[in-house]
Design a protein around this motif. Structure first.
Motif, mmCIF file in Angstrom:
data_model
loop_
_atom_site.group_PDB
_atom_site.id
_atom_site.type_symbol
_atom_site.label_atom_id
_atom_site.label_comp_id
_atom_site.label_asym_id
_atom_site.label_seq_id
_atom_site.Cartn_x
_atom_site.Cartn_y
_atom_site.Cartn_z
ATOM 1 N N PHE A 1 0.842 -1.198 0.000
ATOM 2 C CA PHE A 1 0.000 0.000 0.000
ATOM 3 C C PHE A 1 0.880 1.252 0.000
ATOM 4 O O PHE A 1 0.601 2.230 -0.716
ATOM 5 N N THR A 2 1.936 1.215 0.789
ATOM 6 C CA THR A 2 2.840 2.361 0.883
ATOM 7 C C THR A 2 3.531 2.630 -0.447
ATOM 8 O O THR A 2 3.624 3.780 -0.899
ATOM 9 N N LYS A 3 4.005 1.582 -1.083
ATOM 10 C CA LYS A 3 4.678 1.754 -2.374
ATOM 11 C C LYS A 3 3.719 2.308 -3.424
ATOM 12 O O LYS A 3 4.121 3.067 -4.321
ATOM 13 N N LEU A 4 2.448 1.942 -3.318
ATOM 14 C CA LEU A 4 1.448 2.431 -4.268
ATOM 15 C C LEU A 4 1.213 3.932 -4.090
ATOM 16 O O LEU A 4 1.093 4.670 -5.074
ATOM 17 N N HIS A 5 1.179 4.410 -2.840
ATOM 18 C CA HIS A 5 0.801 5.804 -2.572
ATOM 19 C C HIS A 5 1.991 6.750 -2.415
ATOM 20 O O HIS A 5 1.804 7.969 -2.446
ATOM 21 N N LYS A 6 3.192 6.231 -2.189
ATOM 22 C CA LYS A 6 4.418 7.024 -2.177
ATOM 23 C C LYS A 6 4.351 8.257 -1.260
ATOM 24 O O LYS A 6 4.515 9.402 -1.705
ATOM 25 N N PRO A 7 4.154 8.067 0.037
ATOM 26 C CA PRO A 7 4.134 9.211 0.958
ATOM 27 C C PRO A 7 5.545 9.727 1.234
ATOM 28 O O PRO A 7 6.537 9.023 1.004
ATOM 29 N N ASP A 8 5.613 10.960 1.702
ATOM 30 C CA ASP A 8 6.928 11.465 2.132
ATOM 31 C C ASP A 8 7.031 11.548 3.656
ATOM 32 O O ASP A 8 8.121 11.734 4.199
ATOM 33 N N VAL A 9 5.897 11.382 4.376
ATOM 34 C CA VAL A 9 5.891 11.348 5.839
ATOM 35 C C VAL A 9 4.866 10.304 6.288
ATOM 36 O O VAL A 9 3.820 10.143 5.641
ATOM 37 N N PHE A 10 5.157 9.624 7.402
ATOM 38 C CA PHE A 10 4.265 8.614 7.963
ATOM 39 C C PHE A 10 3.742 9.086 9.315
ATOM 40 O O PHE A 10 4.462 9.725 10.079
ATOM 41 N N VAL A 11 2.489 8.722 9.606
ATOM 42 C CA VAL A 11 1.905 8.939 10.930
ATOM 43 C C VAL A 11 1.264 7.630 11.374
ATOM 44 O O VAL A 11 0.398 7.089 10.672
#
Length: 496
Positions: free
Chosen positions: A153-163
């Motif tokens: 899921f993370t690789k699909l959405h490519k965030p620059d910060v995590f919470v």
């Protein structure tokens, strides 16, 4: 690579590694004091009033000795920045705006997604005009499969910060997603602790991660550790590196008020064992081998003078406030103090490490046949982590008492033991074990591993699942082999 393909490619190698661990290790890195099942960790006075901070061995190394053969001579303290206070959750949007976040991944689970804490987080992000996406499918007691789903899921959405908004399972899953997003070509086992994984060093900085705990237990908001069930081998394992520590931990006691009683107890028992295990862990100077490069110094290094301060305070707070917090969800003081206890314990064990209770807990959870703990609305069988560590505690500390009796006496005193009535020569281990039994019984903790569905016939499998947990078991104050583990598990069948 999918978790299934990783399992297929690695299972044979891992199985043979675990088989090797059942044999005597004669490699130089583990040969010192590991050829017998019990080795004292250092001179500790057996007198009940001995000072809690005993003198450690000073190991001398001959001139010209190879660095990787020498004992450790240093320790490092590392912890996340922590912000503490009622209502502080609402500041997270401003934090992300200050970071100039372009796309935030908010990770939680399906239960927490419905609670006020998530509403507060979402409103804060919207108020600060921070773009975000929510992943609410993390699993209580995560597995290699649930980690992999979060990573994809993370690789699909490519965030620059995590919470991360949740308990230890959510925070650990978020750490893993951050790690493998930044190492997109790595197999799942690349950074997993050896011998189950490759144990590779994380050699670059990860993306910023803000952790907002909703339980008072794991201390994961302060540590660089992520624990999961590796289902192909039915064992718990993990990844540990300072690089995975959250950038910021936002600890808001208001977020723990909605915990069910059993979740509060299990979470608090994790704090208890973090504190006891880190305080009684092998002193850092006795750990071998000394790393050839400081980047290779492990996150868990052994007890040290600074971790002792945090661990003892966490123990005092837990003994005083856990039952109050569990019995009254509106006891604001108890909730606040347990949040402080969890963070303090995380800071202590984040450098010192834990040992046998945690090492033995991993197969107790991983080999669970059918047990489902009450008030855990997760849809699958579960031995909560805090329960799996606590049920072994009386037997573990009865066993380790001879290694550093002063520390076991000190811990027993915090539980309420009257040391003035201790007879000369009385053993510290059984005294602390008795105090633990009273404490656990008073909280209604299941009566040993037999209450979780295990019998004496299961002990060989439990021992086999504990032996590969080097990251923690090697920090026990007594070097502990299969025979000793078998006896401790037998003593854990029933506690009361």
């Amino acid at each position: 690579m999918s978790a299934i393909r990783v399992a297929q490619n690695s299972r044979a190698t891992i199985t043979s590694l675990i088989s090797l661990m059942n044999k005597s290790c004669t490699c130089p890195a583990h040969s010192h004091a590991r050829t017998v099942s019990k080795t004292h960790r250092g001179p500790c006075s057996s007198h009940p009033h001995a000072h809690a901070h005993h003198q450690h061995h000073h190991h001398h190394t001959k001139e010209g000795a190879e660095p990787d053969m020498a004992h450790e001579y240093a320790f490092e303290m590392a912890s996340s920045t922590m912000r503490f206070g009622e209502g502080v959750t609402r500041e997270v949007g401003m934090d992300l705006a200050n970071m100039k976040a372009k796309k935030v991944l908010v990770m939680t689970d399906s239960n927490i997604a419905k609670l006020p804490v998530m509403q507060t987080v979402v409103e804060s992000l919207k108020r600060s005009n921070v773009p975000f996406v929510v992943y609410d499918r993390t699993r209580a007691e995560p597995t290699d499969k649930s980690f992999q789903e979060a990573i994809e899921f993370t690789k699909l959405h490519k965030p620059d910060v995590f919470v991360a908004v949740g308990g230890g399972s959510v925070m650990d899953t978020c750490k893993a997603a951050n790690l493998y997003f930044n190492y997109p070509d790595a197999d799942l086992l690349e950074f997993v602790n050896a011998p189950i994984g490759k144990g590779s060093v994380i050699d670059k900085d990860l993306s910023p991660l803000i952790a907002i705990p909703t339980t008072a237990g794991t201390g994961s908001e302060t540590t660089g550790t992520a624990i999961f069930d590796y289902e192909p081998l039915h064992v718990k394992t993990g990844i540990a590196s300072r690089k995975m520590r959250p950038t910021l931990g936002i600890v808001d006691p208001l977020n723990t008020r909605t915990m069910p009683r059993q979740v509060k107890i299990a979470s608090g028992l994790d704090v208890l064992c973090h504190a006891l295990e880190s305080y009684t862990a092998l002193p850092y100077q006795e750990r071998t081998p000394r790393p050839a490069n400081p980047a290779e110094r492990p996150a868990y290094q052994g007890s040290n003078p600074i971790s002792d301060i945090w661990s003892l305070e966490a123990l005092r707070l837990t003994v005083k406030y856990l039952a109050r917090s569990a019995n009254d969800p509106l006891d604001a003081e108890a909730n606040e103090q347990m949040c402080l206890a969890a963070a303090a314990a995380g800071t202590g064990f984040g450098s010192a490490g834990v040992h046998l209770c945690h090492g033995m807990s991993y197969p107790i959870s991983g080999l669970n046949k059918s047990y489902k703990h009450p008030e855990y609305n997760v849809g699958h069988k579960i031995v909560p982590h805090g329960i799996s560590v606590a049920v072994t505690a009386p037997a573990v500390f009865k066993y380790t008492g001879e290694a550093c009796p002063d520390r076991h006496f000190k811990a027993a005193e915090i539980f309420g033991a009257d040391l003035s009535k201790v007879r000369k020569g009385e053993s510290a281990g059984p005294l602390l074990a008795d105090q633990l039994r009273k404490f656990l019984s008073g909280l209604g903790v299941p009566d040993g591993i037999s209450a979780l569905g295990y019998t004496k016939a299961d002990i060989p499998a439990l021992v086999k699942g504990t032996l590969p947990q080097h990251r923690v078991t090697k920090l026990a104050p007594l070097q502990t082999g299969a025979e000793a583990l078998e006896k401790i598990f037998e003593d854990t069948l029933k506690n009361y």
